[in-house]
Design a protein around this motif. Structure first.
Motif, mmCIF file in Angstrom:
data_model
loop_
_atom_site.group_PDB
_atom_site.id
_atom_site.type_symbol
_atom_site.label_atom_id
_atom_site.label_comp_id
_atom_site.label_asym_id
_atom_site.label_seq_id
_atom_site.Cartn_x
_atom_site.Cartn_y
_atom_site.Cartn_z
ATOM 1 N N GLU A 137 0.831 -1.196 0.000
ATOM 2 C CA GLU A 137 0.000 0.000 0.000
ATOM 3 C C GLU A 137 0.869 1.251 0.000
ATOM 4 O O GLU A 137 1.995 1.255 0.504
ATOM 5 C CB GLU A 137 -0.921 0.004 1.231
ATOM 6 N N LYS A 138 0.300 2.307 -0.556
ATOM 7 C CA LYS A 138 0.972 3.598 -0.525
ATOM 8 C C LYS A 138 1.041 4.085 0.916
ATOM 9 O O LYS A 138 0.064 3.983 1.666
ATOM 10 C CB LYS A 138 0.184 4.584 -1.381
ATOM 11 N N THR A 192 8.411 4.036 0.900
ATOM 12 C CA THR A 192 7.827 3.931 -0.430
ATOM 13 C C THR A 192 6.590 3.039 -0.448
ATOM 14 O O THR A 192 5.813 3.085 -1.395
ATOM 15 C CB THR A 192 8.845 3.375 -1.438
ATOM 16 N N GLY A 193 6.397 2.218 0.586
ATOM 17 C CA GLY A 193 5.238 1.334 0.615
ATOM 18 C C GLY A 193 5.109 0.654 1.963
ATOM 19 O O GLY A 193 6.050 0.651 2.773
ATOM 20 N N ASP A 219 6.568 6.457 -8.333
ATOM 21 C CA ASP A 219 5.848 6.543 -7.058
ATOM 22 C C ASP A 219 6.447 7.561 -6.089
ATOM 23 O O ASP A 219 5.763 8.028 -5.184
ATOM 24 C CB ASP A 219 5.782 5.168 -6.382
ATOM 25 N N GLU A 225 1.284 7.504 -10.123
ATOM 26 C CA GLU A 225 2.040 7.027 -8.965
ATOM 27 C C GLU A 225 2.394 5.545 -9.035
ATOM 28 O O GLU A 225 3.243 5.089 -8.277
ATOM 29 C CB GLU A 225 1.258 7.315 -7.673
ATOM 30 N N ASN A 226 1.728 4.779 -9.897
ATOM 31 C CA ASN A 226 2.072 3.362 -10.035
ATOM 32 C C ASN A 226 1.530 2.828 -11.355
ATOM 33 O O ASN A 226 0.745 3.492 -12.044
ATOM 34 C CB ASN A 226 1.536 2.542 -8.849
ATOM 35 N N MET A 241 7.201 -0.052 -7.583
ATOM 36 C CA MET A 241 6.044 0.790 -7.265
ATOM 37 C C MET A 241 4.956 -0.060 -6.615
ATOM 38 O O MET A 241 4.744 -1.209 -7.025
ATOM 39 C CB MET A 241 5.480 1.429 -8.546
ATOM 40 N N PRO A 242 4.264 0.490 -5.604
ATOM 41 C CA PRO A 242 3.139 -0.239 -4.999
ATOM 42 C C PRO A 242 2.055 -0.542 -6.027
ATOM 43 O O PRO A 242 1.936 0.156 -7.039
ATOM 44 C CB PRO A 242 2.626 0.732 -3.933
#
Length: 301
Positions: A117-118, A131-132, A182, A206-207, A237-238
């Motif tokens: 998850e972000k 980052t996640g 992201d 963002e992803n 990236m998430p």
């Protein structure tokens, strides 16, 4: 490990990754296995006068002199309460090797990017370094932004406008670029540098999941080439990583015409084959923004 599991790890574009779980204080963190060269017990460190406060010094590993980063200090944590359990993580990304001093290393997890998850703004000042977030029954694992830690130590190692200056004077372009990244910090740096290079018509996502949904909406309205002439994507990236995103684009008959350039800290000679397997037109290692601009010039429709 079964042959099927091995195949998953070798295959590109599955949207899966492995992370090494480590701790700083009471918090659990993670680093992508792809970045990890080895994990060793701490060895004596040679201090460097007037170095950055988070640099403990340097060590020699089989003839390579590498800097040691104190991750606890970089995050504002106190020193280890059990130094006998400390570990050194030898990592490589952005064409650079370095050592990260952490408090413990526990295990490796295989997960899907859609489980990540972000991060929210709730991590007590850590949000800019995360980052996640991976939620587990035993608690959360925070994926640490090692690239930001390195840029904080040495800003010149990041994406800067100075890297564009060697390209000389450039004309403005009306071409439309999709950038999938992201990191808020890197999105801003990419916007600043590509704008200086003449590419001002940028749309950020963002992803890979967000970007793919947008492309699919354009496909349904028959406006793909009107709105996007090239794609630049990160890998880590998430929700959906850059390799899986690239594969989905290149497997789609109507989207596959779009050139895809992977711009990531994970572009090494050992890993370049992964981008080729999913159909990327080109791959560039961060922070080589000038090389990225030259490839955009070459591939943009």
């Amino acid at each position: 490990m079964s042959d099927k599991q091995k195949g998953i790890l070798l295959e590109s574009g599955t949207n899966e990754l492995e992370i090494v779980e480590f701790s700083i204080g009471d918090n659990k963190f993670g680093i992508n296995v792809i970045k990890v060269k080895e994990i060793i017990l701490p060895v004596p460190v040679t201090k460097i006068p007037r170095s950055h406060p988070t640099i403990e010094g340097i060590i020699d590993i089989r003839g390579e002199v590498l800097p040691v980063v104190n991750v606890a200090k970089a995050l504002g944590y106190p020193p280890s309460t059990h130094p006998e359990q400390d570990k050194f993580i030898v990592a490589e990304f952005n064409k650079t090797k370095m050592v990260f001093h952490v408090h413990t290393v526990s295990q490796i997890h295989r997960i899907s990017w859609d489980q990540i998850e972000k991060p929210s703004d709730m991590y007590q000042g850590l949000e800019s370094h995360i980052t996640g977030v991976v939620k587990q029954e035993q608690g959360m694992i925070l994926l640490l932004d090692f690239e930001k830690i390195v840029v904080d130590i040495n800003p010149a190692s990041g994406i800067t406008k100075d890297r564009i200056s060697k390209l000389g004077n450039r004309e403005r372009s009306n071409k439309k670029l999709m950038v999938v990244e992201d990191s808020p910090l890197l999105r801003q740096l990419i916007q600043d540098t590509l704008s200086q290079a003449g590419y001002t018509n940028l749309q950020f996502f963002e992803n890979g999941k967000e970007a793919l949904l947008f492309l699919e909406s354009l496909r349904h309205s028959k406006k793909v080439l009107e709105e996007v002439q090239i794609i630049i994507t990160d890998i880590e990236m998430p929700q959906m990583d850059g390799h899986h995103f690239t594969k989905r684009v290149k497997d789609d008959a109507e989207l596959s015409i779009l050139p895809v350039i992977i711009f990531s800290s994970l572009i090494t000679e050992d890993l370049r084959h992964k981008g080729k397997q999913v159909g990327a037109d080109a791959q560039v290692s961060k922070p080589e923004i000038a090389e990225l601009v030259q490839l955009i010039d070459q591939y943009i429709l």
